[in-house]
Enzyme design. Sequence first.
Site, mmCIF file in Angstrom:
data_model
loop_
_atom_site.group_PDB
_atom_site.id
_atom_site.type_symbol
_atom_site.label_atom_id
_atom_site.label_comp_id
_atom_site.label_asym_id
_atom_site.label_seq_id
_atom_site.Cartn_x
_atom_site.Cartn_y
_atom_site.Cartn_z
ATOM 1 N N CYS A 42 1.490 4.388 -11.036
ATOM 2 C CA CYS A 42 2.867 4.956 -10.832
ATOM 3 C C CYS A 42 3.631 5.258 -10.853
ATOM 4 O O CYS A 42 4.502 4.415 -10.819
ATOM 5 C CB CYS A 42 2.080 6.093 -9.931
ATOM 6 S SG CYS A 42 2.556 8.500 -9.598
ATOM 7 N N HIS A 43 4.296 5.152 -9.192
ATOM 8 C CA HIS A 43 6.072 4.832 -9.065
ATOM 9 C C HIS A 43 5.107 3.390 -8.722
ATOM 10 O O HIS A 43 7.033 2.718 -8.035
ATOM 11 C CB HIS A 43 6.362 5.832 -8.109
ATOM 12 C CG HIS A 43 6.557 7.218 -8.383
ATOM 13 N ND1 HIS A 43 5.597 8.250 -8.572
ATOM 14 C CD2 HIS A 43 7.854 7.789 -8.805
ATOM 15 C CE1 HIS A 43 5.609 9.190 -9.329
ATOM 16 N NE2 HIS A 43 7.094 9.370 -9.343
#
Length: 188
Positions: free
Chosen positions: A113-114
């Site tokens: 994800c991030h």
Amino acid sequence: MSEHNIAGKKVAFLLTDGVEQVELTSPWNAVKEAGGQPVLVSPKSGKLQGYAGTEKGETFAVDLPVAEANAADFDALVIPGGVVNADHLRVDKGAQAFARAFFEQHKPVASICHGPWLLIDAGVVQGRNMTSYHTLRTDLLNAGANWTDEEVVVDQGLVTSRNPHDLPAFNDKMLEEIEEGGHAGQTA
């Protein structure tokens, strides 16, 4: 029961407040089920606040401050996402150095994800094949990574995925890389 066996392997999970909860708990449980020992490492001490999207979730106890953590003591690194978590981690010099050490020691790193934001600031994405949450695409391309929109991308010990929907594939490849051990091509 996991099809992977990583018994005796220690896996660092690097995160702080604002972590996307399922991106911590799902790989954490996968490591435990495969016989590994997950360890929560953070720039903070005490408890961390998890999130389910924008809603506050559970809290998680820090096992080891990043200032005292040594990559040599671990077999692999997992970096969960969550925009707030990743945004704080990426500017933390201790977190950067800890993550970079896994690349220097040719050890598996899995980030979802991030999470790859930290890898940009750690200076380890140049020339690597990666994916991430779609909003990080430009950042990763600008840092020299080869970005593709795929469920999971594996590049010589580096495992990346886009979002919580990718967790089954992410966990499987993460465990496979931990099982295999070091990769000469996994380097800073």
